[in-house]
Design a protein around this motif. Structure first.
Motif, PDB file in Angstrom:
ATOM      1  N   THR A 104       0.808  -1.234   0.000  1.00 17.03           N
ATOM      2  CA  THR A 104       0.000   0.000   0.000  1.00 17.03           C
ATOM      3  C   THR A 104       0.839   1.280   0.000  1.00 17.03           C
ATOM      4  O   THR A 104       0.275   2.372  -0.037  1.00 17.03           O
ATOM      5  N   LEU A 107      -0.043   4.092  -2.438  1.00 12.50           N
ATOM      6  CA  LEU A 107      -1.246   4.839  -2.055  1.00 12.50           C
ATOM      7  C   LEU A 107      -0.933   5.841  -0.956  1.00 12.50           C
ATOM      8  O   LEU A 107      -1.435   6.964  -0.965  1.00 12.50           O
ATOM      9  N   GLU A 108      -0.083   5.435  -0.015  1.00  7.08           N
ATOM     10  CA  GLU A 108       0.306   6.345   1.065  1.00  7.08           C
ATOM     11  C   GLU A 108       1.035   7.549   0.509  1.00  7.08           C
ATOM     12  O   GLU A 108       0.806   8.675   0.935  1.00  7.08           O
ATOM     13  N   TYR A 111      -1.610   9.765  -1.435  1.00  2.00           N
ATOM     14  CA  TYR A 111      -2.545  10.515  -0.588  1.00  2.00           C
ATOM     15  C   TYR A 111      -1.842  11.257   0.552  1.00  2.00           C
ATOM     16  O   TYR A 111      -2.507  11.865   1.384  1.00  2.00           O
TER      17      TYR A 111
END
Length: 118
Positions: A104, A107-108, A111
């Motif tokens: 992930t 995505l971190e 965002y």
């Protein structure tokens, strides 16, 4: 898209072939075949689950329930195989958590949920 699932399946297979998984599986089988250990572990997990559900629902946990949970924990602590299983479960949980963090991380970054430096 199919390629992503293929990679995920490869990762699952690698996890299944890992030493951690093999050890965890063996410990599970050992406890499943030991009636006393299985009952002890089931009782402990049942009490644990009950308390977690109460907490999630915002219910008050009585002193008696806390003491009951403590007694169950003290019981399982005396059982070497159960403690080995719990340690291995913790290790597996950390491993899966680390893998999840890696997966992930794009995505971190996207965002901005990673800790800001400076």
């Amino acid at each position: 898209m199919a390629d992503h699932f293929e990679k995920a399946n490869e990762l699952a297979e690698a996890l299944q072939a890992s030493e951690e998984f093999t050890t965890l599986k063996q410990l599970h089988e050992d406890i499943e075949s030991d009636e006393v250990a299985k009952k002890m572990l089931d009782n402990f997990r049942s009490v644990q689950m009950e308390l977690q559900q109460k907490q999630m629902q915002g219910e008050q946990i009585s002193e008696e329930e806390v003491q009951q949970a403590q007694k169950q924990f003290e019981l399982v602590q005396q059982h070497e195989q159960i403690m080995k299983l719990m340690e291995e479960e913790q290790r597996m949980s950390q491993l899966v958590g680390e893998i999840n963090k890696i997966i992930t991380s794009p995505l971190e970054v996207l965002y901005g949920t990673e800790e800001q430096n400076g």
